[in-house]
Scaffold this active site. Structure first.
Site, PDB file in Angstrom:
ATOM      1  N   ASP A 190       0.854  -1.191   0.000  1.00  0.00           N
ATOM      2  CA  ASP A 190       0.000   0.000   0.000  1.00  0.00           C
ATOM      3  C   ASP A 190       0.886   1.235   0.000  1.00  0.00           C
ATOM      4  O   ASP A 190       1.870   1.308   0.752  1.00  0.00           O
ATOM      5  CB  ASP A 190      -0.910   0.001   1.229  1.00  0.00           C
ATOM      6  CG  ASP A 190      -1.920   1.138   1.190  1.00  0.00           C
ATOM      7  OD1 ASP A 190      -2.974   0.962   0.562  1.00  0.00           O
ATOM      8  OD2 ASP A 190      -1.632   2.199   1.780  1.00  0.00           O
ATOM      9  N   ILE A 191       0.557   2.194  -0.866  1.00  0.00           N
ATOM     10  CA  ILE A 191       1.320   3.446  -0.898  1.00  0.00           C
ATOM     11  C   ILE A 191       0.929   4.289   0.308  1.00  0.00           C
ATOM     12  O   ILE A 191      -0.250   4.583   0.517  1.00  0.00           O
ATOM     13  CB  ILE A 191       1.066   4.227  -2.197  1.00  0.00           C
ATOM     14  CG1 ILE A 191       1.442   3.366  -3.418  1.00  0.00           C
ATOM     15  CG2 ILE A 191       1.860   5.531  -2.211  1.00  0.00           C
ATOM     16  CD1 ILE A 191       1.141   4.029  -4.755  1.00  0.00           C
ATOM     17  N   GLU A 234      -4.681   2.180  -4.441  1.00  0.00           N
ATOM     18  CA  GLU A 234      -3.233   2.296  -4.310  1.00  0.00           C
ATOM     19  C   GLU A 234      -2.618   1.032  -3.722  1.00  0.00           C
ATOM     20  O   GLU A 234      -1.493   1.048  -3.229  1.00  0.00           O
ATOM     21  CB  GLU A 234      -2.868   3.510  -3.441  1.00  0.00           C
ATOM     22  CG  GLU A 234      -3.267   3.415  -1.977  1.00  0.00           C
ATOM     23  CD  GLU A 234      -4.661   3.911  -1.690  1.00  0.00           C
ATOM     24  OE1 GLU A 234      -4.931   4.283  -0.528  1.00  0.00           O
ATOM     25  OE2 GLU A 234      -5.504   3.943  -2.618  1.00  0.00           O
TER      26      GLU A 234
END
Length: 319
Positions: A190-191, A234
């Site tokens: 996950d960003i 994301e």
């Protein structure tokens, strides 16, 4: 297999003289390469090895009749079909006997046309040209099908596999590792602070960030059997078949460093740069375990990584 733009025609006739005459006739076509066989079993071997574009065969061969050979060829086509598209090879029968019942049996067995011997050179060339035009269209259809399939399994923004491709690949690798008794690892990515990134820099910059991160994750994989896909938003997911927990952590750490080294500015990010958090899980597939359990543990690891400061890798062991 025929080269692109080139058609390979298989001539099957027990008579060496007839084979030579037919080959010389068909060789007048500039886009045709002729190969020949003197018996049915040899023709089957050549068919499997070369996948000809068209077959011209005599109805009466020494080791089997043309109807039997046609049936066997059609059977091999069905066995070797690609996805939902069956490869069709036109078959032109040659016979010195005009027999309507024999002709009907030949067509039912898989033949497409019938010429009476002695064969007119003009008619033979015209028939072959017409059938090869259809074969050319079949090639175009298959190429378009492959392209559409590729598009349907790729994420439109990042050009890496999409969620649909992940689901299919994950199910396949689970079964493969189950049979082999091998470990299967998953990495969820996950960003960090991506919503804030979009709010500050805009969605266009957000899309560019997603592309860059996807490329970085993909380049961090060194084995062809490993797959990274866009999981949604994301989030990304990586499948590592045959990789134990220690190996999966090493891959995730390589991914973490790689995305960090993109040096994408992020005002609200860790030390002013874009970073990612990673949840890792590993399991030996079994009748008691499920793919969903593996994903659940990876998700727990990702949650722990984000809760404990982000920009890190956390492994969740199975209890």
């Amino acid at each position: 297999m025929s080269a692109p733009g080139k058609f390979q025609v298989l001539v099957v006739d027990s008579s060496p003289g007839n084979r030579q005459l037919l080959s010389e006739c068909l060789s007048q076509l500039s886009d045709v390469k002729v190969i020949s066989a003197g018996e049915g079993n040899q023709a089957l071997d050549l068919f499997a090895a070369t996948q000809p574009s068209l077959i011209v065969m005599d109805m009466n061969l020494q080791d089997m009749d043309g109807i039997t050979l046609a049936r066997r060829i059609r059977g091999r086509e069905r066995l070797g079909e690609e996805e939902t598209l069956t490869n069709w090879t036109p078959i032109v029968f040659l016979s010195s006997v005009m027999d309507e019942e024999l002709l009907a049996k030949g067509i039912i067995a898989g033949g497409d046309d019938f010429l009476h011997k002695p064969v007119s050179e003009v008619i033979l060339l015209a028939k072959v040209r017409a059938l090869l035009r259809i074969v050319g269209m079949q090639r175009d259809i298959h190429a378009a099908h492959r392209k559409l399939k590729e598009i349907s399994t790729l994420d439109g923004l990042t050009s890496i596999p999409n969620r649909r491709h992940f689901d299919d690949t994950f199910a396949t690798e689970w079964k493969r590792c189950l049979r082999a008794g091998a470990p299967l690892s998953v990495v969820l990515t996950d960003i960090d602070f991506f919503k804030q990134f979009n709010d500050i820099y805009g969605h266009q910059a957000g899309d560019a960030c997603l592309k860059a991160v996807a490329g970085s994750l993909n380049e961090s994989l060194f084995r062809v059997e490993d797959t990274v896909a866009r999981y949604g938003g994301e989030e990304f997911v990586t499948i590592l078949p045959g990789t134990d927990a220690r190996g999966a952590i090493a891959v995730a750490e390589r991914m973490r460093r790689s995305t960090r080294e993109l040096c994408i500015p992020h005002e609200k990010g860790i030390d002013g740069l874009v970073s990612c958090s990673f949840g890792v899980s590993c399991i030996h597939p079994s009748a008691e375990a499920t793919p969903q359990k593996l994903l659940h543990h990876a998700d727990q690891g990702l949650y722990s990584a984000k809760r404990s400061g982000r920009n890190r890798v956390v492994l969740t062991q199975h209890g």
